[in-house]
Design an enzyme around this catalytic site. Sequence first.
Site, PDB file in Angstrom:
ATOM      1  N   ASP A  17      55.127  70.319  33.365  1.00 38.74           N
ATOM      2  CA  ASP A  17      56.345  70.633  32.353  1.00 38.74           C
ATOM      3  C   ASP A  17      57.247  69.203  32.434  1.00 38.74           C
ATOM      4  OD1 ASP A  17      58.283  71.467  30.752  1.00 38.74           O
ATOM      5  OD2 ASP A  17      58.468  73.200  32.111  1.00 38.74           O
ATOM      6  N   ILE A  18      57.416  68.540  31.405  1.00 42.77           N
ATOM      7  CA  ILE A  18      58.074  67.524  31.147  1.00 42.77           C
ATOM      8  C   ILE A  18      59.641  67.802  31.534  1.00 42.77           C
ATOM      9  CG2 ILE A  18      58.810  67.450  28.743  1.00 42.77           C
ATOM     10  CD1 ILE A  18      58.204  64.408  28.868  1.00 42.77           C
ATOM     11  N   VAL A  40      57.453  71.136  22.493  1.00 39.96           N
ATOM     12  CA  VAL A  40      58.272  70.471  23.793  1.00 39.96           C
ATOM     13  C   VAL A  40      59.851  70.154  23.082  1.00 39.96           C
ATOM     14  CG1 VAL A  40      57.707  68.062  22.909  1.00 39.96           C
ATOM     15  CG2 VAL A  40      57.902  68.649  25.221  1.00 39.96           C
ATOM     16  N   ASP A  41      59.975  70.113  22.034  1.00 43.61           N
ATOM     17  CA  ASP A  41      61.513  69.917  21.471  1.00 43.61           C
ATOM     18  C   ASP A  41      62.328  71.313  21.883  1.00 43.61           C
ATOM     19  OD1 ASP A  41      63.638  68.906  20.333  1.00 43.61           O
ATOM     20  OD2 ASP A  41      62.907  69.506  18.249  1.00 43.61           O
ATOM     21  N   THR A 129      50.604  65.575  19.138  1.00 46.44           N
ATOM     22  CA  THR A 129      49.362  66.366  19.358  1.00 46.44           C
ATOM     23  C   THR A 129      49.403  67.975  19.230  1.00 46.44           C
ATOM     24  OG1 THR A 129      49.753  66.398  21.666  1.00 46.44           O
ATOM     25  CG2 THR A 129      48.518  64.662  20.801  1.00 46.44           C
ATOM     26  N   TYR A 132      52.169  68.700  15.014  1.00 45.61           N
ATOM     27  CA  TYR A 132      51.952  67.540  14.017  1.00 45.61           C
ATOM     28  C   TYR A 132      50.493  67.411  13.831  1.00 45.61           C
ATOM     29  CZ  TYR A 132      57.107  66.750  13.164  1.00 45.61           C
ATOM     30  OH  TYR A 132      58.244  66.645  12.569  1.00 45.61           O
TER      31      TYR A 132
HETATM   32  P1  ADP Z   1      54.687  67.434  17.721  1.00 43.83           P
HETATM   33  O1  ADP Z   1      55.271  67.990  16.851  1.00 43.83           O
HETATM   34  O2  ADP Z   1      54.830  65.966  17.863  1.00 43.83           O
HETATM   35  O3  ADP Z   1      53.317  67.518  17.569  1.00 43.83           O
HETATM   36  P2  ADP Z   1      54.877  69.490  19.931  1.00 43.83           P
HETATM   37  O4  ADP Z   1      56.047  69.684  20.711  1.00 43.83           O
HETATM   38  O5  ADP Z   1      54.375  70.494  18.939  1.00 43.83           O
HETATM   39  O6  ADP Z   1      55.227  68.146  18.973  1.00 43.83           O
HETATM   40  O7  ADP Z   1      53.691  69.031  20.745  1.00 43.83           O
HETATM   41  C1  ADP Z   1      53.444  67.878  21.373  1.00 43.83           C
HETATM   42  C2  ADP Z   1      52.638  68.051  22.621  1.00 43.83           C
HETATM   43  O8  ADP Z   1      53.612  68.354  23.546  1.00 43.83           O
HETATM   44  C3  ADP Z   1      51.901  68.980  22.692  1.00 43.83           C
HETATM   45  O9  ADP Z   1      50.361  68.580  23.241  1.00 43.83           O
HETATM   46  C4  ADP Z   1      52.125  70.404  23.548  1.00 43.83           C
HETATM   47  O10 ADP Z   1      50.990  71.010  24.225  1.00 43.83           O
HETATM   48  C5  ADP Z   1      52.964  69.558  24.564  1.00 43.83           C
HETATM   49  N1  ADP Z   1      53.951  70.279  25.301  1.00 43.83           N
HETATM   50  C6  ADP Z   1      54.644  71.527  24.692  1.00 43.83           C
HETATM   51  N2  ADP Z   1      55.699  71.799  25.700  1.00 43.83           N
HETATM   52  C7  ADP Z   1      55.622  71.030  26.739  1.00 43.83           C
HETATM   53  C8  ADP Z   1      56.213  70.783  27.868  1.00 43.83           C
HETATM   54  N3  ADP Z   1      57.392  71.627  28.451  1.00 43.83           N
HETATM   55  N4  ADP Z   1      55.989  69.536  28.738  1.00 43.83           N
HETATM   56  C9  ADP Z   1      54.991  68.774  28.343  1.00 43.83           C
HETATM   57  N5  ADP Z   1      54.498  68.886  27.200  1.00 43.83           N
HETATM   58  C10 ADP Z   1      54.654  69.912  26.286  1.00 43.83           C
END
Ligand code: ADP
Length: 187
Positions: A17-18, A40-41, A129, A132
């Site tokens: 988890d970032i 992730v946002d 990924t 989007y």
């Molecule tokens: P985008 O709109 O740029 O596609 P997303 O947030 O929908 O952004 O997804 C980007 C990536 O982040 C996906 O591969 C998703 O699985 C991953 N992701 C979501 N939550 C987390 C997290 N807490 N830590 C790391 N990666 C995450």
Amino acid sequence: MRSAEVAGSRVEILVGDITVQDVDAIVNAANSSLLGGGGVDGAIHRAGGPKILEECRAIVARQGGCKAGEAVATTGGRLRARFVVHTVGPVWQGGLHREGAVLARCWTRSLDVAQARGCRTVAFPAISTGAYGYPMDAAARESLRAAGTWLRERPGEVDLIRVLLMKERDAEVWSQQIGHLLPPQGA
Ligand code: ADP
């Protein structure tokens, strides 16, 4: 965990988890409104608290959001990371609309913005990924190529780039593309 050395810097690929990373900056895959979203946002704003959104609002008031391929920084609020670098990835439209160039620019600009704030350790998610729709293997290739070029052009500026994936399968896909950190043969 998989890792590689590029011009004295380390690149790590791991599942995790970032939002809990103990690094100087984490990168957020934001949308151009900078006002929060899902994926992730949403996770970063939930974990970091309201200060981050407040700072995003100030940036929007000043410059009106953030275009795809650009990056802006806020502080990290309650996160361990001191900064969040918000970048806006390309929406996947089949690959013929400069998505690769825009994704590469997200990585380059995010590293520029982090470096300008003195960050030496930076964590990235797999930008674009999720919602989007960018295919994971193509995103890994483009992202690692951009990261490798940036590190080779600025040796010693950053100690660590850590890429966080949510699933083991995604980490395997990124690991298979790790050779793209190095320049293409014959170049
Ligand atoms: P985008 O709109 O740029 O596609 P997303 O947030 O929908 O952004 O997804 C980007 C990536 O982040 C996906 O591969 C998703 O699985 C991953 N992701 C979501 N939550 C987390 C997290 N807490 N830590 C790391 N990666 C995450």
